[in-house]
Design an enzyme around this catalytic site. Structure first.
Site, PDB file in Angstrom:
ATOM      1  N   ASN A 104      -9.805  -0.249   0.167  1.00  6.98           N
ATOM      2  CA  ASN A 104      -8.337  -0.174   0.128  1.00  6.98           C
ATOM      3  C   ASN A 104      -7.851  -0.734  -1.212  1.00  6.98           C
ATOM      4  O   ASN A 104      -7.880  -1.943  -1.434  1.00  6.98           O
ATOM      5  CB  ASN A 104      -7.774  -0.990   1.305  1.00  6.98           C
ATOM      6  CG  ASN A 104      -6.264  -0.994   1.335  1.00  6.98           C
ATOM      7  OD1 ASN A 104      -5.606  -0.543   0.398  1.00  6.98           O
ATOM      8  ND2 ASN A 104      -5.705  -1.521   2.405  1.00  6.98           N
ATOM      9  N   HIS A 120      -3.198   7.224   2.533  1.00 11.69           N
ATOM     10  CA  HIS A 120      -3.634   5.906   2.053  1.00 11.69           C
ATOM     11  C   HIS A 120      -5.036   5.621   2.591  1.00 11.69           C
ATOM     12  O   HIS A 120      -5.306   5.822   3.778  1.00 11.69           O
ATOM     13  CB  HIS A 120      -2.639   4.854   2.540  1.00 11.69           C
ATOM     14  CG  HIS A 120      -3.074   3.459   2.275  1.00 11.69           C
ATOM     15  ND1 HIS A 120      -3.628   3.068   1.080  1.00 11.69           N
ATOM     16  CD2 HIS A 120      -3.041   2.331   3.049  1.00 11.69           C
ATOM     17  CE1 HIS A 120      -3.920   1.780   1.123  1.00 11.69           C
ATOM     18  NE2 HIS A 120      -3.574   1.317   2.306  1.00 11.69           N
ATOM     19  N   CYS A 156       0.821  -1.220   0.000  1.00 13.42           N
ATOM     20  CA  CYS A 156       0.000   0.000   0.000  1.00 13.42           C
ATOM     21  C   CYS A 156       0.855   1.270   0.000  1.00 13.42           C
ATOM     22  O   CYS A 156       0.331   2.369  -0.193  1.00 13.42           O
ATOM     23  CB  CYS A 156      -0.937   0.007   1.193  1.00 13.42           C
ATOM     24  SG  CYS A 156      -1.994  -1.438   1.235  1.00 13.42           S
TER      25      CYS A 156
HETATM   26  N1  ACO Z   1     -18.204  -8.282   9.635  1.00 15.57           N
HETATM   27  C1  ACO Z   1     -18.620  -8.512  10.874  1.00 15.57           C
HETATM   28  N2  ACO Z   1     -17.798  -8.837  11.880  1.00 15.57           N
HETATM   29  C2  ACO Z   1     -16.503  -8.933  11.612  1.00 15.57           C
HETATM   30  C3  ACO Z   1     -15.987  -8.706  10.327  1.00 15.57           C
HETATM   31  C4  ACO Z   1     -16.887  -8.369   9.312  1.00 15.57           C
HETATM   32  N3  ACO Z   1     -16.513  -8.124   8.050  1.00 15.57           N
HETATM   33  N4  ACO Z   1     -14.647  -8.865  10.351  1.00 15.57           N
HETATM   34  C5  ACO Z   1     -14.330  -9.173  11.621  1.00 15.57           C
HETATM   35  N5  ACO Z   1     -15.442  -9.218  12.386  1.00 15.57           N
HETATM   36  C6  ACO Z   1     -15.567  -9.507  13.803  1.00 15.57           C
HETATM   37  C7  ACO Z   1     -14.387 -10.241  14.354  1.00 15.57           C
HETATM   38  O1  ACO Z   1     -14.553 -11.636  14.156  1.00 15.57           O
HETATM   39  C8  ACO Z   1     -14.446  -9.869  15.815  1.00 15.57           C
HETATM   40  O2  ACO Z   1     -15.403 -10.675  16.431  1.00 15.57           O
HETATM   41  P1  ACO Z   1     -15.134 -11.281  17.906  1.00 15.57           P
HETATM   42  O3  ACO Z   1     -14.973 -10.072  18.788  1.00 15.57           O
HETATM   43  O4  ACO Z   1     -16.349 -12.069  18.156  1.00 15.57           O
HETATM   44  O5  ACO Z   1     -13.879 -12.068  17.768  1.00 15.57           O
HETATM   45  C9  ACO Z   1     -15.024  -8.459  15.809  1.00 15.57           C
HETATM   46  O6  ACO Z   1     -15.607  -8.290  14.506  1.00 15.57           O
HETATM   47  C10 ACO Z   1     -14.028  -7.349  16.045  1.00 15.57           C
HETATM   48  O7  ACO Z   1     -12.875  -7.589  15.257  1.00 15.57           O
HETATM   49  P2  ACO Z   1     -11.643  -6.641  15.407  1.00 15.57           P
HETATM   50  O8  ACO Z   1     -10.502  -7.267  14.655  1.00 15.57           O
HETATM   51  O9  ACO Z   1     -11.434  -6.257  16.834  1.00 15.57           O
HETATM   52  O10 ACO Z   1     -12.166  -5.347  14.636  1.00 15.57           O
HETATM   53  P3  ACO Z   1     -11.413  -3.986  14.477  1.00 15.57           P
HETATM   54  O11 ACO Z   1     -12.201  -2.921  15.109  1.00 15.57           O
HETATM   55  O12 ACO Z   1      -9.957  -4.118  14.801  1.00 15.57           O
HETATM   56  O13 ACO Z   1     -11.508  -3.768  12.896  1.00 15.57           O
HETATM   57  C11 ACO Z   1     -10.225  -4.029  10.896  1.00 15.57           C
HETATM   58  C12 ACO Z   1     -10.977  -4.737  12.013  1.00 15.57           C
HETATM   59  C13 ACO Z   1     -11.189  -3.152  10.144  1.00 15.57           C
HETATM   60  C14 ACO Z   1      -9.655  -5.099   9.963  1.00 15.57           C
HETATM   61  C15 ACO Z   1      -9.083  -3.180  11.496  1.00 15.57           C
HETATM   62  O14 ACO Z   1      -8.325  -3.976  12.370  1.00 15.57           O
HETATM   63  C16 ACO Z   1      -8.186  -2.586  10.458  1.00 15.57           C
HETATM   64  O15 ACO Z   1      -8.585  -1.727   9.706  1.00 15.57           O
HETATM   65  N6  ACO Z   1      -6.904  -2.998  10.436  1.00 15.57           N
HETATM   66  C17 ACO Z   1      -5.944  -2.427   9.493  1.00 15.57           C
HETATM   67  C18 ACO Z   1      -6.080  -3.055   8.142  1.00 15.57           C
HETATM   68  C19 ACO Z   1      -5.286  -2.280   7.111  1.00 15.57           C
HETATM   69  O16 ACO Z   1      -5.379  -1.087   7.053  1.00 15.57           O
HETATM   70  N7  ACO Z   1      -4.512  -2.962   6.265  1.00 15.57           N
HETATM   71  C20 ACO Z   1      -3.763  -2.227   5.253  1.00 15.57           C
HETATM   72  C21 ACO Z   1      -2.605  -2.928   4.797  1.00 15.57           C
HETATM   73  S1  ACO Z   1      -3.066  -4.074   3.611  1.00 15.57           S
HETATM   74  C22 ACO Z   1      -1.750  -4.217   2.498  1.00 15.57           C
HETATM   75  O17 ACO Z   1      -0.696  -3.713   2.655  1.00 15.57           O
HETATM   76  C23 ACO Z   1      -1.977  -5.045   1.263  1.00 15.57           C
END
Ligand code: ACO
Length: 328
Positions: A285, A255, A114
């Site tokens: 993304n 980004h 990214c």
């Molecule tokens: N729909 C519903 N529930 C979901 C989903 C979904 N799509 N995905 C995960 N959940 C659930 C999880 O299972 C978890 O449930 P649990 O508490 O029962 O275990 C709950 O939602 C909370 O999950 P978290 O991981 O705590 O959610 P968070 O608030 O951290 O958000 C997210 C997740 C959006 C992925 C966040 O961590 C994030 O944005 N991370 C950064 C990702 C990123 O920017 N990557 C870029 C680099 S990619 C590259 O370089 C190619």
């Protein structure tokens, strides 16, 4: 006076197929509410059939070149930031070289996920400033929809496909152009975003590849924590190098991975909403495509005029992160 790397034009490409959060609700156990609340994403564009990183990169490059008025034959370098090339090799940049008829250009890809466009633009600027190149096509392109696991709700809702390209020319007697670049990496965090199978460690179909990940894997929470810190750090560092402050920035083009990450970086820098460009709701993304796509749209919306100071920042698999400060 020193040579400056001045952006002449921007082009873009996204697939026509739009996948909404409602569509995703029918594919995995998720909801529009969860996706919007956690990420700010409402829809994304997804490749179909033969579409892929190569076709998007080519369309974006053609538009950028046409708008620049610089013929492909006058390019001396093509740099493409991508981690989802049509092939592991040859490079996407080499495909662009032949399809565009850039017969005097060298061409290579930059693998910085990214942050691919930030790394590529920084490299192009250095080549221009050092006199090794005059006209450079810089592309950011990815089609992660081809590599995500469409049954994994924790990753498949996050990504979309897209590309954008800029033509950069060396100019003297101007204060426009790339002002500063910061490139950072921490390979010890490589395990947090991976695509294991397909390289030489776990070749496709080999015994070594058995049980290894052949789709995108991401430890979301770890990447989130890293991203929040990295975005702010890279911005502070690039501003410090340039002897500038957030007050000098007319537009912040970060980004577009997650609205909450963008908001936290903007807050740390004290940037008000109207100086922060956001289009994550429409595209998700798009990895290497994300930042130049932001530049393209900001430019189309008249948010960038000659002399505007733009700060880009990105982070991604590697782990890598970085920022460019540009006078438009
Ligand atoms: N729909 C519903 N529930 C979901 C989903 C979904 N799509 N995905 C995960 N959940 C659930 C999880 O299972 C978890 O449930 P649990 O508490 O029962 O275990 C709950 O939602 C909370 O999950 P978290 O991981 O705590 O959610 P968070 O608030 O951290 O958000 C997210 C997740 C959006 C992925 C966040 O961590 C994030 O944005 N991370 C950064 C990702 C990123 O920017 N990557 C870029 C680099 S990619 C590259 O370089 C190619």
């Amino acid at each position: 006076m020193n040579k400056r790397a001045v952006i002449q034009s921007v082009g873009h490409a996204v697939p026509s197929k739009v996948l909404t959060n409602d569509d995703l609700e029918r594919m995995v156990d998720t909801s529009d509410e969860w996706i919007v609340q956690r990420t700010g994403i409402k829809e994304r564009h997804i490749c179909q059939g033969d579409e892929g990183t190569g076709s998007l990169a080519l369309e974006a490059s053609r538009e950028a070149l046409e708008r620049s008025g610089i013929p492909a034959s006058e390019l001396d370098l093509i740099v493409c930031g991508t981690v989802t090339g049509d092939y592991i090799w040859p490079s996407t940049a080499c495909m662009l070289q032949t399809e565009l008829g850039a017969n005097n250009a060298g061409a290579y890809d930059v693998s910085a996920a990214c942050a691919g466009f930030i790394y590529s633009l920084g490299t192009a600027a250095a080549m221009i400033e050092s006199g090794h190149a005059q006209n450079v096509l810089v592309v950011g392109a990815d089609a992660l929809s081809k590599q995500v696991d469409w049954t994994d709700r924790s990753t498949c809702v996050l990504f979309g496909d897209g590309a954008a390209a800029v033509v950069v020319r060396g100019e003297t007697d101007t204060d426009r152009g790339v002002i500063e670049t910061v490139l950072m990496a921490d390979g010890s965090g490589g395990k947090y975003i991976t695509y294991e199978v397909g390289g030489t460690k776990y070749p496709v179909g080999s015994p070594q590849a058995e049980g290894r990940r052949d789709k995108v894997y991401m430890a979301g929470a770890e990447v989130y924590r890293f991203a929040v810190q990295a975005m702010g750090d890279a911005c502070c560092k690039v501003l410090e190098k340039a002897g500038m402050t957030p007050d000098d920035v007319d537009l912040f083009v970060p980004h577009q991975a997650n609205l909450r990450i963008i908001e936290s970086a903007a807050k740390r820098l004290g940037l008000p909403d109207h100086r922060v460009f956001v289009n994550v709701a429409k595209y998700g993304n798009t990895s290497g495509g994300s930042i130049p796509l932001g530049l393209y749209e900001a430019n189309e919306q008249g948010l960038l005029t000659k002399g505007s100071v733009v700060m880009t920042v990105g982070f991604g698999a590697g782990l890598v992160w970085g920022a460019n400060l540009i006078r438009w």
